[in-house]
Enzyme design. Structure first.
Site, PDB file in Angstrom:
ATOM      1  N   ARG A 150      21.517  33.448  84.152  1.00  0.00           N
ATOM      2  CA  ARG A 150      22.626  32.516  83.904  1.00  0.00           C
ATOM      3  C   ARG A 150      23.969  33.193  84.127  1.00  0.00           C
ATOM      4  O   ARG A 150      24.887  32.601  84.717  1.00  0.00           O
ATOM      5  CB  ARG A 150      22.512  31.954  82.481  1.00  0.00           C
ATOM      6  N   GLY A 173      24.693  29.707  72.120  1.00  0.00           N
ATOM      7  CA  GLY A 173      25.151  30.380  73.330  1.00  0.00           C
ATOM      8  C   GLY A 173      26.262  29.577  73.954  1.00  0.00           C
ATOM      9  O   GLY A 173      26.735  28.610  73.370  1.00  0.00           O
ATOM     10  N   SER A 174      26.686  29.967  75.152  1.00  0.00           N
ATOM     11  CA  SER A 174      27.779  29.243  75.798  1.00  0.00           C
ATOM     12  C   SER A 174      28.023  29.791  77.189  1.00  0.00           C
ATOM     13  O   SER A 174      27.658  30.927  77.505  1.00  0.00           O
ATOM     14  CB  SER A 174      29.091  29.366  74.997  1.00  0.00           C
ATOM     15  N   ASN A 175      28.693  28.996  78.013  1.00  0.00           N
ATOM     16  CA  ASN A 175      29.345  29.447  79.233  1.00  0.00           C
ATOM     17  C   ASN A 175      30.840  29.186  79.099  1.00  0.00           C
ATOM     18  O   ASN A 175      31.248  28.214  78.456  1.00  0.00           O
ATOM     19  CB  ASN A 175      28.859  28.668  80.461  1.00  0.00           C
ATOM     20  N   ASN A 213      27.215  34.886  77.675  1.00  0.00           N
ATOM     21  CA  ASN A 213      26.466  35.493  76.578  1.00  0.00           C
ATOM     22  C   ASN A 213      25.869  36.851  76.863  1.00  0.00           C
ATOM     23  O   ASN A 213      25.222  37.423  75.978  1.00  0.00           O
ATOM     24  CB  ASN A 213      25.380  34.549  76.040  1.00  0.00           C
TER      25      ASN A 213
END
Length: 779
Positions: free
Chosen positions: A519, A222-224, A490
């Site tokens: 998130r 995943g990621s931001n 995500n």
């Protein structure tokens, strides 16, 4: 024809040796040799300069072998189908080997390289040179005879020279990570039914997980990312936040480096270990990051089998025979063989209970990334783009991103979000006409398409603007350019910027007007609070400094929403029953949650209790999701729902032997030798933006990080060039005997950073700079 490595020197500028000259900081080579200048900065980060892409690859291969030879060698064992041979005939190793041996037998890598070298139909010459050089650099390190000090592979026979085909096989394995690679055990388990019943009934847990996944993201990844344009920053210069969440161990680790061919390529950032080009980073004009996309990478085809012949299927009324290939792999106890089955769509896959092979029906997949040979050229072109406009042209022409979005900014103050990843061409009209009725709800809820495999009219076809057949073209993919900001954590493309929702795209790409993760919501709130001053914060815009502080601010948004209601409910009735019927005293839990600071910092007490509550399904809301208020709904804890109290009881039971008010830094750690480094951050389920997922050990806590924040970069594209902060949380080397095994991990623990070092001036200011040169010359 002999080869020899050019000796390392402490200082090389102006040095002339063995036909190789280093002038002005760039290494050059005579003839057909390789030479690269390595400038090792603080934390072991290599800045590599070479005159051409082959020598640049040589330098990258050499330094990656210096730091992570065991990780690269392990990748090669996988793609050579030798895991069972070297690591034992466990089920996972055997399945992996059979899958990769079939790819070898089918000459998948060779097919990737066939065709015109235009970077779309086949890899270009510069990319092939980069790969060739990387192989030569890795092999040169081995030939130098330096002792391998990493106990993971020291003295092991499986560490040996690699070939260019090995590298291309490893490249292909990364392309199919979210498609065929996620279905390996389902592909290997597929067998036709016997007279007494269905086909293979063995569980395929990896494939089951892939089927259960909503909107396609690979498990554990995943990621931001934030792209902040001129209206989103204090200075008016664009800023990018890169915050991928990847595994902290094994072969999917990032590696920081700066690669430069003067006048042709100059990019600082990170790549996955074993890859020769930067995948997340910046040049002097643009910066970009990736987040895992929600789009699916494969489609199912339901096959109507020929009566009496379960290995033949009907297609436009005519029988087609499956291709059966017997694949053999070696294990310590002897060879293992299995017959695998293919159709013209792709491999037959079995997921028991979901996609079974019966006497009447079977299922095959089409993997849109199985023929993706465009990615290395795509990343090379990204690194050479000078603006968001140029980057969009790269994305449109090459359509190379295997399973990620791109978030980017440029020096002109523009921010870009795009999901231009490789997506099977399932348009709304195709879905309506070709997904059988029993699977329409599956498509609507998850984006997984199961097409009628008996009709040619249900083939994927081609969009006129698509780079290759069978995938959605750019016109069917979401793109947004803004001067304030874009973001992704995500969820789908829908709210990349809530002021301009992206809507009307095929369901296979992602969902719209649906509930966002905590998130995602926190990510947008953090930007809005900094830009507009809501919630009592002044609107001042972003700098790289306050962006770092926001990213590592460690807010737990789920706690902000429900903690107070949860505590009131807990204190009103301080006993509850667990899922297995045990009665639990909640008194200590109530006190721990009341004293929690609503963050996942090292000093946060009780954070782990709330996280376990959230993971047990306790975040149940009384108010429904409202698509007209997607960032604020739902928000009220369903205190009357029995599941809330059960989840809290389950969390208390799970944490037996661990203080419920323990400091997070005392129980969430990362081992480095005998040291346990305290680690801040939390899980997405609790609404943490800075995501850290630790493996749980009963009575101990979370003594090892599994995945989460990995490469972290906040870079500003100012008038004097790029500047900002970056860190690799698990450090540059996986070798416990390396000086760069734990230094950045300790730095992360203290919320510290390393600086951007893009220019020679920035680099030479580093007090720890060490310069040497690597190369190889034909005599």
């Amino acid at each position: 024809m002999s080869r020899r490595r050019l000796a390392a020197a402490a200082t090389v500028v102006g040095l002339v040796t063995a036909g190789l000259t280093v002038t002005g900081g760039a290494a050059t080579a005579n003839g057909d040799g390789y030479s690269a200048l390595i400038q090792r900065a603080s934390y072991g980060v290599p800045h590599i300069t070479a005159r051409d892409f082959a020598s640049l690859g040589f330098g990258a291969g050499y330094v990656q072998a210096e730091d992570n030879i065991c990780l690269i060698a392990d990748q090669m064992v996988t793609v050579r189908a030798e895991r069972s041979r070297w690591f034992g005939a466990e089920a996972g190793n055997v399945s992996s080997d059979l899958f990769h041996q079939k790819a070898i037998d089918d000459q998948v890598a060779e097919q990737l390289l066939a065709g015109s070298r235009d970077g779309v139909r086949a890899p270009s010459t510069p990319v092939r040179d980069q790969v060739r050089g990387f192989v030569a650099g890795y092999n040169a390190y081995l030939r130098d005879g330096k002792a391998i000090t990493d106990p993971a592979c020291a003295g092991k026979e499986w560490v040996d020279p690699i070939s260019e085909l090995d590298m291309w096989r490893a490249y292909w394995a990364r392309m199919v990570l979210a498609s065929s690679g996620a279905l390996i055990d389902g592909i290997v388990a597929a067998a036709p039914p016997t007279a007494s019943g269905n086909g293979a009934s063995a569980r395929a847990p990896q494939a089951e997980a892939a089927v259960a996944t909503v909107d396609g993201a690979p498990a554990g990844l995943g990621s931001n990312a934030y792209g902040l344009g001129r209206d989103g920053t204090t200075s008016g210069a664009s800023i990018l936040l890169a915050n991928p969440h990847f595994p902290w161990d094994d072969t999917e680790r990032f590696y920081r480096m700066h690669l430069k061919v003067p006048g042709r390529y100059d990019v600082e950032g990170a790549a996955l270990v074993g890859d020769p080009l930067i995948q997340i980073g910046h040049n002097g004009q643009i910066a970009w990051s990736h987040t895992v996309s929600t789009a699916h990478r494969f489609v199912w085809h339901r096959l109507a089998l020929v009566p009496g012949d379960p290995t033949s299927y009907l297609y436009d009324g005519q029988a087609r025979k499956m291709t059966a290939r017997t694949v053999t792999v070696q294990t310590p106890t002897g060879p293992i063989s299995r017959t695998l089955y293919d159709t013209h769509f792709g491999p037959v896959v079995v997921v028991p209970g979901h996609f079974d092979w019966t006497t009447t029906t079977a299922y095959a997949i089409t993997d849109a990334n199985a023929t993706n040979n465009r990615a290395l050229d795509g990343w090379l072109a990204m690194g050479r783009a000078g603006s968001v406009g140029e980057l969009r042209k790269v994305l449109d022409r090459r359509q190379f991103l295997p399973w990620v979005n791109v978030i980017a900014v440029d020096r002109r103050g523009r921010a870009l979000y795009a999901d231009h990843s490789v997506v099977p061409r399932v348009t709304d009209s195709l879905a309506a006409a070709c997904i059988p009725a029993p699977f329409q709800s599956v498509y609507a809820s998850s984006g997984q398409a199961v097409l009628d495999g008996s009709r040619s009219s249900c083939e994927l076809g081609r969009d006129p603007d698509a780079a290759v057949p069978g995938i959605l073209g750019p016109a069917n993919l979401p793109t947004l350019v803004r001067s304030d900001y874009v973001t992704n954590s995500n969820d789908s493309y829908w709210l990349a910027n809530p002021e301009h929702p992206l809507e009307g795209y095929p369901r296979i790409v992602g969902d719209e007007q649906t509930q966002r993760s905590l998130r995602t919501r926190l990510g947008v709130h953090q930007v809005r609070q900094r830009l507009t001053g809501i919630d009592g914060l002044p609107g001042r815009g972003f700098t790289t400094s306050n962006l770092w502080d926001v990213t590592l601010g460690n807010r737990a948004y789920g706690g902000e929403l429900v903690r107070d209601d949860l505590v009131r409910s807990c204190e009103a009735r301080p006993t509850a029953t667990t899922s297995d019927g045990a009665t639990v005293d909640l008194t200590a839990a109530c006190a721990a949650l009341r004293g929690w600071d609503l963050r996942v910092d090292l000093d946060s007490r009780g954070a782990h209790l709330f996280t376990e509550f959230a993971m047990a399904g306790g975040l149940r809301f009384a108010d429904p999701f409202d698509p007209t208020a997607p960032l604020t709904t739902p928000s009220r804890l369903a205190v009357d729902d029995p599941g809330v109290r059960t989840a809290l009881a389950d969390a208390v039971q799970k944490l037996a032997g661990i203080r419920l008010d323990a400091r997070l830094g005392d129980i969430q750690t990362e081992p480095r030798g005998a040291e346990q480094i305290p680690i801040h951050g939390g899980r997405s389920e609790a609404g943490a933006f800075n995501m850290i997922n630790g493996g749980f050990e009963s009575g101990v806590g979370y003594p090892k990080v599994l995945h989460g924040t990995s490469f972290l970069m906040a870079v500003e594209l100012g008038s004097n060039g790029p500047s900002g902060r970056q860190i690799l949380t698990y450090s540059q080397s996986a070798n416990p005997n390396s000086p760069w095994y734990a230094d950045q991990t300790r730095l992360y623990s203290g919320k510290g950073w390393d600086t951007i070092k893009f220019t020679q001036r920035q680099l030479r200011a580093d007090p720890n700079l060490v310069t040497y040169r690597v190369g190889e010359q034909r005599d």
